[in-house]
Design an enzyme around this catalytic site. Sequence first.
Site, PDB file in Angstrom:
ATOM      1  N   CYS A  35      37.599  -4.051 -28.699  1.00 55.58           N
ATOM      2  CA  CYS A  35      38.850  -4.589 -28.174  1.00 55.58           C
ATOM      3  C   CYS A  35      38.586  -5.361 -26.879  1.00 55.58           C
ATOM      4  CB  CYS A  35      39.883  -3.488 -28.008  1.00 55.58           C
ATOM      5  SG  CYS A  35      41.576  -4.136 -27.810  1.00 55.58           S
ATOM      6  N   GLU A  53      37.368   3.826 -33.019  1.00 58.91           N
ATOM      7  CA  GLU A  53      37.413   5.221 -32.561  1.00 58.91           C
ATOM      8  C   GLU A  53      38.730   5.902 -32.894  1.00 58.91           C
ATOM      9  OE1 GLU A  53      39.605   3.182 -29.276  1.00 58.91           O
ATOM     10  OE2 GLU A  53      37.950   2.666 -30.617  1.00 58.91           O
ATOM     11  N   HIS A  80      40.143  -0.887 -32.993  1.00 59.65           N
ATOM     12  CA  HIS A  80      39.694   0.353 -32.357  1.00 59.65           C
ATOM     13  C   HIS A  80      39.130   1.317 -33.400  1.00 59.65           C
ATOM     14  CE1 HIS A  80      41.163  -0.007 -28.159  1.00 59.65           C
ATOM     15  NE2 HIS A  80      41.956  -0.910 -28.699  1.00 59.65           N
TER      16      HIS A  80
END
Length: 234
Positions: free
Chosen positions: A121, A218, A216
């Site tokens: 990002c 994660e 993202h």
Amino acid sequence: MEENAVTGGRPLIGVSTYLDPSVSWGVWQLPAAVLPAGYPRLVRAAGGLTAMLPPDDPAHAAGIVARLDGVVVAGGPDVAPERYGAARDARTGPPAPERDAWELALIEAALSSGTPLLGICRGMQLMNVALGGTLIQHMDGHAGGIGVFGTHTVKPVPGTLYESIAPDAATDVPTYHHQAVDRLGRDLVASAYAEDGTIEAVELPAPTWALGVQWHPEMGEDTRVMTALVRAAS
């Protein structure tokens, strides 16, 4: 980095962090280096170990990167538009000068040393700025709301590193951003796009291993991007 008893042979992946002036936990409210738990969880799932890299003196970046097997520049605040020669849009968030300077130095050190580099990002946007590119300062439709991740589809560009990692015709990814790559930095190649034409991944040509993704990973279950970084770091 040579295998040793500390890492057990697992690559050591440095991940940049926030440096927040006031964080609350337990009975404490103090300044803290903050990293969402999804990052070390993803690194661990991909077979690596995480070292947190809070903002520090940029002069130390090369020495720190030399001790790592891979570098992740994490998501976070908007990159200061002054870094890419633009006037500040009213919708651009407050500056984070310490983090900008530190992470730009980490990126430069990783690229100079050939250390595998992943930007997530903000990290992808900063990679672009580090190489002379510019950013779109505001766009709609790439978040689920304030503090809520959205989901959209990205499509890989044939023949790219990203396509070799995620060869599916399209992948749904967790997303939360209001800025994006505008003019690509030198030597960068766009390697994935959203359906609205937004650049969703950038990379440098081989043999350099440097990849940025606008979403993202994660925040999802797909470990492929981080696994590819950890393998490159091995």
